[in-house]
Write a protein that holds these residues in place. Structure first.
Motif, short mmCIF file in Angstrom:
data_model
loop_
_atom_site.label_atom_id
_atom_site.label_comp_id
_atom_site.label_asym_id
_atom_site.label_seq_id
_atom_site.Cartn_x
_atom_site.Cartn_y
_atom_site.Cartn_z
N GLY A 131 0.80 -1.22 0.00
CA GLY A 131 0.00 0.00 0.00
C GLY A 131 0.83 1.26 0.00
N ARG A 136 -2.46 5.92 -5.22
CA ARG A 136 -3.23 5.05 -6.12
C ARG A 136 -4.23 4.26 -5.30
NH1 ARG A 136 0.15 1.16 -8.23
NH2 ARG A 136 -1.59 0.19 -9.31
N LYS A 137 -5.48 4.30 -5.73
CA LYS A 137 -6.49 3.59 -4.97
C LYS A 137 -6.25 2.09 -5.04
CE LYS A 137 -11.38 3.60 -4.22
NZ LYS A 137 -12.60 3.36 -4.96
N ALA A 138 -5.79 1.63 -6.21
CA ALA A 138 -5.56 0.20 -6.38
C ALA A 138 -4.54 -0.30 -5.37
CB ALA A 138 -5.09 -0.08 -7.80
N GLN A 140 -3.94 0.89 -2.34
CA GLN A 140 -4.54 0.76 -1.01
C GLN A 140 -5.44 -0.46 -0.92
OE1 GLN A 140 -6.51 4.46 -0.56
NE2 GLN A 140 -4.67 5.49 0.18
N GLU A 141 -6.24 -0.64 -1.97
CA GLU A 141 -7.15 -1.80 -1.95
C GLU A 141 -6.37 -3.10 -1.89
OE1 GLU A 141 -9.90 -1.86 -5.10
OE2 GLU A 141 -10.57 0.17 -4.72
N ASP A 209 -4.57 -9.29 -7.58
CA ASP A 209 -4.86 -7.94 -7.09
C ASP A 209 -3.64 -7.30 -6.48
OD1 ASP A 209 -7.35 -8.32 -7.93
OD2 ASP A 209 -8.26 -8.64 -5.96
N GLU A 212 -1.07 -6.38 -9.05
CA GLU A 212 -1.44 -5.21 -9.83
C GLU A 212 -1.40 -3.95 -8.98
OE1 GLU A 212 -5.30 -5.17 -11.64
OE2 GLU A 212 -4.47 -4.03 -13.30
N ILE B 158 2.66 4.97 6.45
CA ILE B 158 1.32 5.13 5.89
C ILE B 158 0.62 6.32 6.52
CG2 ILE B 158 -0.94 4.07 5.80
CD1 ILE B 158 0.24 1.53 5.19
N ILE D 84 -4.12 0.74 7.92
CA ILE D 84 -4.56 0.57 6.53
C ILE D 84 -6.03 0.97 6.38
CG2 ILE D 84 -4.95 -1.13 4.72
CD1 ILE D 84 -2.49 -2.61 5.73
N MET D 87 -6.36 4.68 6.40
CA MET D 87 -5.90 5.23 5.12
C MET D 87 -7.01 5.11 4.07
SD MET D 87 -2.56 3.95 3.05
CE MET D 87 -3.23 2.36 2.59
N MET D 88 -7.63 3.94 4.04
CA MET D 88 -8.74 3.74 3.11
C MET D 88 -9.88 4.68 3.42
SD MET D 88 -8.19 1.51 0.84
CE MET D 88 -9.80 1.54 0.16
N LYS D 91 -9.55 8.12 2.22
CA LYS D 91 -9.68 8.23 0.77
C LYS D 91 -11.15 8.14 0.34
CE LYS D 91 -6.95 8.01 -3.00
NZ LYS D 91 -5.70 8.77 -3.13
N TRP D 100 -15.21 -1.53 -2.65
CA TRP D 100 -13.94 -1.43 -3.40
C TRP D 100 -13.77 -2.63 -4.30
CZ3 TRP D 100 -11.47 -1.59 1.96
CH2 TRP D 100 -11.85 -0.45 2.68
N LEU D 103 -10.83 -4.31 -7.78
CA LEU D 103 -9.89 -5.39 -7.98
C LEU D 103 -10.63 -6.70 -7.75
CD1 LEU D 103 -6.92 -3.97 -5.96
CD2 LEU D 103 -7.10 -4.08 -8.40
N LYS D 104 -10.76 -7.46 -8.77
CA LYS D 104 -11.46 -8.74 -8.63
C LYS D 104 -10.46 -9.87 -8.76
CE LYS D 104 -15.72 -8.15 -7.73
NZ LYS D 104 -16.49 -7.10 -8.32
N GLY D 105 -10.43 -10.71 -7.76
CA GLY D 105 -9.47 -11.82 -7.79
C GLY D 105 -9.61 -12.59 -9.02
#
Lengths: 445, 168, 467, 105
Positions: A131, A136-138, A140-141, A209, A212, B158, D84, D87-88, D91, D100, D103-105
């Motif tokens: 993270g 970038r949101k990706a 964090q996700e 995920d 990426e 973070i 974490i 942080m999310m 955002k 969210w 991102l799909k596995g």
């Protein structure tokens, strides 16, 4: 133990990096420290206690991990844009060093509690590093997903450990009674926990995920390091257990893993996702080595891990260079690479061909060793499945080889920074070294 | 004793169920605290007094307070959590029941090997655990410091990210 | 040690070539390199004639018991001469400007090195490595310097080639695991796997569909390499590996294989009759010729095998000549479609004379090299089964037909009125002259070449081919 | 002693299996990241209970030490996890996992 101590000290230096007086010395000191950490194995070799065993396995796998992190540290050091600054990201480097210490411990345990601690020492920096590209949101996700799934995997591992303890009254492997169902169930759960780290189906859903989402330099390093560490740990685990406890399940997982990884990799348009699925497939090939464990298994899994690490690092370095030239990491971004920079194309082709297993690159020897292992195990069905998978793999890897030679989106030449050049040259030298002298890696065990 | 065990177990399971199936996050946290206290009770029953104390201090004390604090900070208690589709829930519960049945059947199938004759009394007091922790397990104890160092470094990295981004 | 030099030299000069950028410089380097390589090969041929057998062995990966082991016998030397001559022709014939000439010639030289290694290697492991290594340069050549549909063609080519090499790998693994002593049923399986590999390479009928597109889309020098030498890899695989490790499989299924080969002879010949593109005609005629060579290899008679090996050389010579002529025509007119060509004879009588000689050679006209090879092969087939020989003999008739059609379409007729002048350069004149002379020379004095490839030179094929 | 005689070890096994499975169920059905983390903590507690119980049966303190380490690790994990989450949350103002789904596995 020396290696862990040295790495810890290096990590602390990294944490304080922003305040240190002689910042220029940071990189040489770190690399020197890695070299010393590896030499440290020789001073206490072999060391066996009830908690640790620093043996040949831990020395070899540890050496590979130190090389992986060493190369990545060079490229990350030259990449200052983690935090919108030109300063090298010292905290990131410190976390990478801490995670490497965890990786070294993952192949040096003899007590299950130590394995758990090692996995956590490896994982917690990874959750953060994935993270670390906070804009970038990706990213964090991916971090969140990796964290939650990783925590569940830790729980599963721990439950397995507790069951094992309940069944046998010991935290040392090898004690499981062949008829102790509880102990056997515990072993399976523990293998599942480690397989999560290795990205084995059905514990793979985090892999694409996270690959990426994570910053590309981190992805390459993580992909290589975690796979080597996890398979080193698995080697130590299954080596001391009876085959009947885990044989069938591991075989099923291996077949599922390589097939699913390859089939899904074919359809991907994003480079990092494609490599993630191909990484899953590689985990499947590596699992085949444990069916059953023989004297060649360790050599095979070690060589496979090293060649996979080399290929993966090369591929992700190129993707990172592409991203820095302003393209997103899709397969189309590769177009015209040949015209833009020939050295990078060479590294790309060699790495991808090595991952595909084309002779005489190291990936070929790795796959050959796996095939020889399967042949020796007399599973003819398994042999054919593996073969078909290699073929599918070759198909999508060749797609990746194809694109750099076709017309491109961008014509301007790719310029590398000094540290990237150093990294690329080191990777090329290592690849050719592995071609000419594979004996060096094959003869250690 | 058996009664005590049964009561504590019932409390544990009920509060655990409560954690999973209440919509309101605050209730969820509170029942988790109850669950942890019940488990601490089990530790006392098992004569692991040191761990019971740690359980109360670390879990019910520190970790759960952290949770509550975060909940307040994010103001999450106001809106009830949307639930997943019913079919998904059924599948999830089914999977978990299956796992449970598998585990229980494993336990009963290997029952004679798990149930051991009781041995001499154990006491998980500090005086018994301390020497073990700082002699035999000194190295892992030190290794946890790496864990905490990296956790601290990560949290700071973070946490400070938003600030730096704003500055520029 | 000379063998090691022969194999390593092209690779080293390929690496140098990658760093050259100018058109002239890289071509000069490539020319120098192929001539030195040719000298090395002929020198080792001389050494072979003195010693009878050349070999070299250096340890490489001792853990797996793998050595760099090369050893050369007559027919292998014959193939090495071939793969010294064809790249030389390919380099000499290249004149057009192209992007990245250094990489282009480097890949050609790399392919030459891989072929040398393949022909000279003396163990299965090296055989597989060089087999696979020969695919990569051709793939990159097709990808980097091919025609308009190069990407699709390259993927087809590579998927076919790799499928073949995976089959080969499977077979080799099986042989390796059984320690060289393969059971009867095992031999059947190994035979099928090897057959898939070589049938894709040669190519034979059901496995050929990569071939016409590849011939059409590749640059002419690459086509020369693919048609002239790469296709012979399959036949060499039959001699070097298949007959050695699956002899019983060959005994049991030679009829079926010959049947397939005859199907591909007839298929190739009849499709060559209707093609509208110069290179596609060559592709299908190649399919027919290679089918005949494969069939006679499996006839098991010494005449058939000798003829087949002889024909490998003469086919390479003929096909290189044809492609070169095609390239000259393409450079002058910008097209190779038969409908747009014609009347070239009036512009360049020399070219049309060479073309006629090459065509006569490839249809097996008496006093040309094709005649010697095809007669021996048909004789060999006849002694196995007359029907095979009759069916295969049809290829001569059909071959004469489609080749004459090609000649007529390209050279005769009134053709395009605005044809440019055909001024051949000196290198083209000399090169084509050499081809013409050797076609006739091999036809009139075949004995020295046949001596090179006496069946005895591989009948006693020693066990050094195993691990 | 008498206690250990009266309560069979399987009871603890089954109790911890039940708690573990309830936690697993929660991980699967809850959408809020915070509740998922709480369920994970519950699973950890099930493990610890099992270890402590069998530590008694085997009269072996090493399992209790293990429990101690698990608690340490859990604390570190929770710290990282909560950061974490925050942080999310900064955002997207939500820590709902299904929000969210990019991102799909």
């Amino acid at each position: 133990m020396y290696s862990i101590i040295i790495l810890t000290v290096l990590g602390i230096i990294g944490m304080l990096g922003d305040m240190l007086p002689l910042k220029r010395l940071f990189l040489p000191v770190t690399l020197l420290g890695f070299a010393l950490a590896w030499l440290g194995y020789f001073f206490e070799f072999p060391m066996h206690t009830s908690l640790f065993s620093f043996d040949l396995i831990s020395m070899c796998f540890g050496g590979v991990m130190l090389v992986i992190t060493g190369i990545s540290v060079i490229t990350v050091y030259g990449y200052g844009s983690f935090k919108h600054g030109s300063e090298p990201p010292y905290t990131v480097l410190a976390l990478m060093i801490f995670a490497t210490a965890g990786g070294l411990l993952m192949v040096a345990w003899s007590h299950l509690m130590m394995l758990f601690l090692a996995i956590e020492i490896l994982s917690i920096p990874l959750y953060v590093l994935v993270g670390s590209q906070g804009d970038r949101k990706a990213s964090q996700e991916a971090s969140l997903k990796y964290f939650l799934l990783g925590a569940v995997a830790s729980c599963i591992f721990l439950f397995g450990m507790a069951l094992y303890y309940a069944g046998t009254g010991s935290f040392l492997l090898g004690a499981v009674h062949p008829h102790s169902l509880v102990g056997s169930a515990g072993v399976l759960l523990m293998i599942a926990g480690v397989c999560f780290k290795a990205g084995v189906v059905p514990f793979h859903s985090w892999v694409p995920d996270v690959y990426e989402g994570a910053p590309t330099v981190i992805t390459g390093w993580m992909a290589a390091l975690v796979k080597v560490a996890a398979f080193g740990a698995l080697t130590k685990m299954v080596g001391s257990l009876s085959y009947s406890v885990w044989g069938l399940e591991v075989m099923g997982m291996a077949v599922l893993t390589m097939t699913l990884g390859n089939v899904l990799a074919v359809q991907q348009g994003s480079l990092k996702r494609l490599l993630a699925y191909s990484g899953i497939a590689h985990a499947g090939y590596m699992l085949l080595v444990f069916l059953p464990v023989t004297e060649t298994s360790i050599t095979t899994v070690f060589f496979y891990g090293a060649s996979y690490a080399l290929g993966t690092l090369g591929v992700f370095t190129v993707i990172h260079i592409l991203e820095q030239s302003g393209l997103s990491a899709t397969v189309d971004a590769l177009r015209g690479l040949f015209k833009r920079n020939k050295t990078v194309t060479l590294l790309w082709c060699l790495s991808v061909l090595s991952l595909a297993g084309i002779p005489p690159l190291p990936g070929f020897f790795a796959k050959l060793l796996v095939l020889m292992h399967v042949v020796k195990a007399h599973h003819s069905g398994l042999l054919w499945v593996t073969f078909l998978n290699f073929l599918v793999g070759v198909y999508y890897y060749f797609r990746l080889i194809l694109y750099p030679f076709t017309g491109g989106l961008s014509e301007e030449s790719v310029v590398l920074s000094v540290w990237q050049k150093v990294g690329v040259v080191i990777l090329l030298i290592l690849t050719w070294g592995a071609v000419l002298f594979p004996e060096f890696l094959l003869s250690v065990f | 004793m058996v009664t005590l065990f049964l009561v504590l177990s019932l409390l544990t399971v009920l509060s655990a169920l409560c954690v999973v199936f209440t919509r309101n996050l605050i209730y969820s946290v509170l029942s988790l605290i109850v669950c942890f206290f019940a488990i601490a009770g089990h530790y006392v029953l098992l004569k692991a007094s040191f761990l019971a104390v740690i359980q109360v201090i670390v879990y019910a004390g520190a970790i759960m307070v952290l949770f509550l604090f975060m909940l307040m900070l994010m103001n999450l208690n106001k809106k009830a959590e949307a639930s997943k589709p019913f079919s998904l829930k059924v599948v999830a519960v089914g999977v978990c029941l299956l796992v449970l049945v598998a585990l229980v059947s494993i336990v009963f199938l290997s029952a004679p090997r798990v149930c051991f004759a009781p041995l001499a009394p154990v006491s998980g007091s500090v005086s018994a655990l301390g020497p073990l922790l700082f002699n035999e397990y000194a190295i892992p104890f030190e290794l946890t410091s790496i864990l905490f160092l990296s956790a601290v470094a990560g949290v700071v990295m973070i946490g400070s990210y938003g600030k730096k981004a704003k500055k520029q | 040690m000379i063998l090691l030099g022969v194999i390593l030299f092209p690779f080293l000069s390929a690496i140098v070539s990658f760093f050259l950028h100018s058109e002239k410089g890289s071509k000069a380097w490539a020319l120098l390199s192929v001539f030195i390589e040719g000298f090395l090969v002929f020198f080792s041929a001389y050494l072979y004639s003195q010693a009878g057998y050349l070999s070299v062995e250096i340890p490489w990966i001792q853990t797996l018991g793998i050595h760099l082991h090369f050893g050369v016998r007559g027919f292998e030397l014959w193939m090495m001469i071939l793969s010294a001559v064809v790249p030389a022709m390919a380099v000499v014939s290249s004149s057009s400007k192209r992007a990245n000439p250094g990489s282009y010639y480097g890949l050609l030289l790399g392919m030459q090195g891989a072929l040398m290694g393949l022909f000279a290697c003396a163990n299965l492991f090296l055989f597989y490595i060089f087999w696979e290594l020969s695919i990569l340069p051709s793939f990159f050549l097709l990808m980097g310097w091919g025609g308009l549909r190069k990407e699709k063609t390259a993927v087809t080519y590579v998927v076919y080639s790799l499928a073949g090499s995976f089959a080969l790998l499977a077979g080799l693994l099986y042989v390796f695991m059984s320690g060289g002593q393969v059971s009867v049923y095992g031999q059947m399986g190994v035979f099928i796997l090897f057959f898939i590999a070589v049938a894709i390479k040669i190519p034979l009928w059901p496995f050929h569909s990569w071939q016409p597109d590849t011939y059409e889309q590749t640059d002419h020098a690459t086509t020369m390499m693919v048609a002239g030498v790469l296709s012979k890899m399959g036949l060499l695989g039959i001699l070097k590996v298949m007959l050695l490790f699956a002899p019983l499989g060959a005994v049991f299924s030679s009829d079926k294989v010959i049947g397939l080969a005859i199907v591909s002879i007839l298929y190739g010949s009849s499709l060559a009759l209707v093609q509208g593109h110069f290179k596609r005609v060559i592709a299908y005629s190649s399919l027919a010729h290679m089918g005949l060579m494969a069939a006679s290899l499996f006839s098991g008679t010494s005449e058939g095998i000798q003829g087949s090996i002889f024909q490998m050389g003469s086919h390479a010579l003929n096909v290189v000549g044809l492609i070169w002529i095609g390239h000259i025509i393409y450079e002058r007119t910008g097209t190779l479609k038969l409908a747009e060509l014609g009347g070239i004879r009036s512009r360049s009588p020399f070219l049309s004379a060479v073309f006629l000689v090459v065509i006569l050679g490839s249809i097996g006209f008496p006093l040309t090299n094709g005649f010697v090879g095809e007669t021996l092969m048909l004789f060999g087939l006849y002694s196995v089964h007359p029907l095979f020989a009759i069916l295969a003999g049809l290829s001569l008739v059909l071959g004469a037909w489609y080749m004459m059609r090609l000649f007529q379409a390209v050279m005769l007729g009134k053709g395009n009125s605005n044809l440019p002048e055909f001024n051949l350069t000196w290198s083209e004149r000399i090169g084509l002259g050499v081809i013409m002379v050797s076609i006739v020379g091999m036809g009139i004095f075949p004995q020295p070449f046949l001596d090179f490839v006496t069946p005895s030179s591989f009948k006693e094929s020693d066990s050094s081919c195993t691990q | 002693m008498t206690y250990l005689e009266t309560i069979p070890s399987e009871w603890y096994l089954i109790l911890s299996a039940i708690v573990f499975c309830i936690g697993l169920c929660g991980v699967l059905i809850r959408r809020n990241a915070m509740s998922v983390l709480m369920c994970i903590e519950m699973m950890l507690n099930a493990v610890m209970l099992l270890l402590v119980a069998f530590s008694g049966y085997y009269r072996d303190f090493s399992a209790q030490i293990a429990v101690f380490f698990i608690m340490i690790v859990a604390a570190a994990e929770v710290a990282v996890g909560l950061v974490i989450f925050s942080m999310m949350f900064k955002k997207t103002s939500s820590i709902d996992l299904d929000d969210w789904g990019h991102l799909k596995g």
